[in-house]
Design a protein around this motif. Structure first.
Motif, short mmCIF file in Angstrom:
data_model
loop_
_atom_site.label_atom_id
_atom_site.label_comp_id
_atom_site.label_asym_id
_atom_site.label_seq_id
_atom_site.Cartn_x
_atom_site.Cartn_y
_atom_site.Cartn_z
N UNK A 83 0.84 -1.18 -0.01
CA UNK A 83 0.04 -0.02 -0.24
C UNK A 83 0.95 1.39 0.02
N UNK A 84 0.05 2.31 0.18
CA UNK A 84 0.79 3.87 0.02
C UNK A 84 1.79 4.01 1.07
N UNK A 85 1.48 3.18 2.40
CA UNK A 85 2.43 3.33 3.65
C UNK A 85 3.32 2.32 3.51
N UNK A 86 3.58 1.67 2.65
CA UNK A 86 4.58 0.53 2.55
C UNK A 86 5.95 0.83 2.98
N UNK A 87 6.47 0.09 4.08
CA UNK A 87 7.69 0.44 4.89
C UNK A 87 7.64 0.91 6.17
N UNK A 88 6.22 1.54 6.62
CA UNK A 88 6.29 2.21 8.21
C UNK A 88 6.39 1.16 9.14
N UNK A 89 7.09 1.49 9.85
CA UNK A 89 7.65 0.57 10.98
C UNK A 89 7.23 1.23 12.47
N UNK A 90 6.44 0.54 13.40
CA UNK A 90 6.43 0.95 14.48
C UNK A 90 6.12 0.17 15.39
N UNK A 91 6.18 0.51 16.89
CA UNK A 91 6.11 -0.53 17.90
C UNK A 91 4.52 0.05 18.52
N UNK A 92 3.84 -0.78 19.01
CA UNK A 92 2.49 -0.37 19.96
C UNK A 92 2.20 -1.41 20.91
N UNK A 93 1.28 -1.01 21.57
CA UNK A 93 0.74 -1.75 22.66
C UNK A 93 -0.88 -1.83 22.61
N UNK A 94 -1.54 -2.49 23.33
CA UNK A 94 -2.90 -2.81 23.23
C UNK A 94 -3.82 -1.55 23.48
N UNK A 95 -3.23 -0.59 24.35
CA UNK A 95 -3.97 0.60 24.49
C UNK A 95 -3.91 1.40 23.57
N UNK A 96 -2.69 1.51 22.87
CA UNK A 96 -2.72 2.26 21.45
C UNK A 96 -3.67 1.73 20.41
N UNK A 97 -3.91 0.62 20.30
CA UNK A 97 -4.77 0.04 19.33
C UNK A 97 -6.09 0.33 19.84
N UNK A 98 -6.46 0.13 21.11
CA UNK A 98 -7.80 0.44 21.67
C UNK A 98 -8.09 1.99 21.07
N UNK A 99 -7.49 2.77 21.37
CA UNK A 99 -7.75 4.24 21.16
C UNK A 99 -7.65 4.63 19.84
N UNK A 100 -6.80 4.17 18.99
CA UNK A 100 -6.86 4.70 17.71
C UNK A 100 -7.53 3.78 16.77
N UNK A 101 -8.13 2.45 17.23
CA UNK A 101 -8.89 1.45 16.44
C UNK A 101 -10.46 1.62 16.79
N UNK A 102 -10.86 0.75 17.63
CA UNK A 102 -12.22 0.82 17.91
C UNK A 102 -12.67 1.88 18.70
N UNK A 103 -12.02 2.78 19.14
CA UNK A 103 -12.62 3.89 19.73
C UNK A 103 -13.05 4.99 18.64
N UNK A 104 -12.17 4.94 17.60
CA UNK A 104 -12.60 5.90 16.53
C UNK A 104 -13.32 5.03 15.43
N UNK A 105 -13.90 3.81 15.63
CA UNK A 105 -14.67 3.11 14.70
C UNK A 105 -13.86 2.64 13.33
N UNK A 106 -12.40 2.59 13.67
CA UNK A 106 -11.70 2.01 12.69
C UNK A 106 -11.14 0.45 12.97
N UNK A 107 -11.31 -0.28 11.81
CA UNK A 107 -11.16 -1.80 11.83
C UNK A 107 -10.03 -2.35 10.93
N UNK A 108 -9.28 -1.21 10.26
CA UNK A 108 -7.87 -1.55 9.39
C UNK A 108 -6.77 -1.60 10.21
#
Length: 629
Positions: free
Chosen positions: A302-327
């Motif tokens: 995709x257009x963001x190919x090569x992006x590398x980052x670390x995350x924990x589950x609180x990051x995913x909770x807040x930037x995912x389901x809390x904003x209705x995003x499932x990708x």
């Protein structure tokens, strides 16, 4: 006194002067190090009712007695200051080699006051202290700053702690980062650093950390490592924190769309094995830790190919389901961008969810968003809003960089009903309506709704030890015990994800082997209680440490959420919350208004500060008499 450096470094950025203060044994026995020492120093060196961005507000770095040793998940550092988000105690700890380097440079703490004339960085080379120009680092990510300073200073072993663009622009949830991904995330301490025109601290230490009993400490660490093997991963090697997401989702405990809907039907879609295997490359641990609880993801297409980052589950909770995003790929891209700006993923996610909610309710217009379609689930809109907030480059970005509480106050009307925070700090993406004992813990924490302060999510609600749909009668007492234990962990700077591995006896032994100082289990318990009371007194001096501030958001107390498995709808009733507060205050030895009593302060060795309680009690009585008349 072993394991400690025995020195505190004072730096005034305005005068460009520094001095050394001796750290005495009495203070270490009272507060250990970490947040205990930091809160004590903040109380001593700050002035009440000063703005968090005032140059006199100290930014305090503290090591713990285990920093610079082989202690499992105990080699980090803590930062303490007045939070620009809450106006209360702001604190955070991180496992990072920066803490070890600070100790090896010969310091247990750094107290930074004043404001540099231009953007600067602090260079600490053992006893050599310099304030250097950092204009060439302006708006750079901390990762780029680390690389630049190591090259500039000619040593790639140098450790760096600094801020990104958001910290420079005083975003109230800006972070302080070291080693690219290790973040002191909550409470906006990166903005305090930015308010001082301080881009980074670079440090090189060449001194030894002397241990009292190296053989006993080494054997103890081996024992702890064996215990840690059972906590590393479960479920076919999936990262432990991702498994927690699936567990929360099964309990209808993940908030979606700004606490509008639960459960999250998209969590299994985000975290199925295909996506995890496709993007999650490996798990990593922190300094001196084998837990490997963080995941590193790389976007391979995709257009963001090569992006590398670390995350924990609180990051995913807040930037995912809390904003209705499932990708999953969109969430990883968002986490990476947030980290580059140097912002807290939890607060950013909650702030964007708040804005999306206002947009769908018609409170925010297309004109105000700059024609960004802020409907829930729009990943492109989320990225656009992260840029706006990180740069503060228009009306909406500027107002949201103030956090949901202040943004709602500025917007007026019903906006405050959609702002989910405690004391000004945005909620993580747990649905507290289905975790009601956790809800009480969030309401009373001295630094806002810190999920790592009152961590009864895992200790009570997720282990079927309590009724999750009602605040139980004994929850307050249990929370008090948890808080005191966590205060000690945060002062030793032991990661709380390893907390299940330790008893009070273990912590006493750990301290003895490292320092040679005997502190009994009972003394440790009292240290934990002393820190809790001292933090409460600080907040009282700031006018924010009484019952009125131990509250929950409108949505949590008013809007029903449905629990699918049990076919029930729940919310946290204010009556239950008040009863829980009664229980918590009684167990703490505080008044019904949440003020430590004089007797309790004397009991924990803070009798000299009892005038704060007496003044607060008198002021409340006077106010109540006026209201009655």
């Amino acid at each position: 006194m072993r394991a400690y450096a025995g020195r505190i470094l004072h730096v005034n950025l305005s005068s460009e002067q520094s001095r050394i203060e001796i750290l005495d044994e009495k203070t270490t026995r009272l507060y250990l190090g970490g947040i205990g020492l930091g809160i004590n120093l903040l109380m001593e060196h700050s002035k009440p009712n000063k703005d968090a961005f005032d140059s006199d507000n100290p930014l305090i770095y503290c090591t713990g007695p285990l920093s610079g040793t082989l202690g499992l998940a105990g080699s980090g550092y803590a930062i303490v200051s007045k939070s620009p988000a809450t106006g209360c105690i702001g604190e955070g700890q991180i496992q990072s080699f920066f803490g070890s380097e600070l100790k090896r440079a010969g310091y247990d703490a750094i107290i930074i006051k004043g404001k540099a004339t231009n953007l600067s960085y602090l260079w600490i080379d053992d006893d050599k202290i310099q304030i250097r120009n950092a204009q060439h680092l302006k708006n750079n990510s901390v990762e780029a700053v680390e690389q630049s300073l190591r090259s500039e200073l000619g040593d790639f072993s140098i450790q760096v702690s600094g801020i990104g663009e958001a910290g420079e622009k005083l975003c109230r949830f800006a972070t302080i980062i070291s080693e690219k991904y290790h973040t002191v995330g909550r409470a906006g301490l990166g903005a305090v650093m930015g308010s001082k025109n301080l881009k980074a601290i670079a440090i090189r230490g060449t001194q030894d950390v002397n241990i009292a009993n190296i053989d006993a400490l080494t054997q103890f660490i081996k024992t702890v490592y064996e215990r840690a093997k059972n906590l590393k991963t479960t479920n076919k090697g999936q990262p432990l924190e991702l498994n927690n997401l699936l567990e929360l989702n099964a309990l209808s405990a993940i908030a979606t769309k700004n606490w509008n809907n639960t459960p999250s039907l998209t969590v299994s879609k985000i975290f199925n094995n295909y996506l995890s295997n496709r993007y999650v490359k490996r798990t990593v641990g922190c300094a001196t830790c084998c837990m490997n609880c963080n995941s590193i993801a790389e976007l391979s297409d995709g257009i963001s190919k090569g992006v590398i980052t670390t995350f924990d589950f609180n990051d995913i909770l807040s930037l995912g389901p809390l904003c209705g995003i499932d990708r999953f790929d969109a969430i990883v891209k968002a986490v990476n961008l947030v980290n580059n700006y140097g912002m807290d993923c939890i607060s950013v996610g909650a702030t964007i969810a708040f804005a999306m909610d206002l947009y769908e309710q018609g409170i925010l217009t297309n004109e105000q968003t700059g024609n960004v379609d802020l409907r829930f689930g729009n990943a492109d809109a989320q990225i656009a809003l992260i840029d706006k907030i990180g740069k503060r480059n228009d009306w909406l970005g500027n107002i949201l960089a103030e956090g949901v509480m202040r943004a709602a106050e500025t917007m007026g009307g019903d906006a405050s009903k959609y702002a989910c925070h405690v004391k000004g700090l945005e909620l993580p993406g747990y649905d507290l309506r289905t975790l009601q004992n956790t809800a009480l813990g969030f309401s009373v924490t001295f630094s806002g709704d810190r999920h790592l302060r009152n961590n009864n999510v895992g200790l009570l609600d997720l282990k079927d030890k309590a009724n999750r749909y009602k605040i139980e009668n004994d929850t307050g007492r249990k929370l008090v015990e948890f808080n005191h234990f966590y205060n000690v962990l945060d002062s030793l700077i032991i990661c709380k994800l390893t907390s299940k591995m330790y008893t009070w006896k273990d912590l006493s032994d750990y301290y003895l082997f490292a320092t040679g100082l005997q502190i009994s289990e009972e003394e440790l318990r009292q240290i934990g209680e002393r820190i809790e009371n001292l933090a409460r007194l600080f907040n009282i001096l700031e006018g924010k440490g009484t019952r009125d501030y131990d509250d929950l958001p409108y949505k949590i107390k008013t809007c029903l959420t449905t629990v699918e498995d049990h076919k029930i709808s729940v919310f946290v009733s204010d009556n239950d919350l008040q009863l829980g507060l009664d229980d918590y205050y009684a167990a703490s030895g505080w008044t019904a208004d949440g003020i430590p009593t004089v007797d309790r302060l004397k009991h924990v060795g803070l009798g000299s500060l009892s005038y704060i309680s007496q003044s607060a009690i008198t002021a409340l009585r006077t106010q109540q008499e006026k209201e009655e008349n």
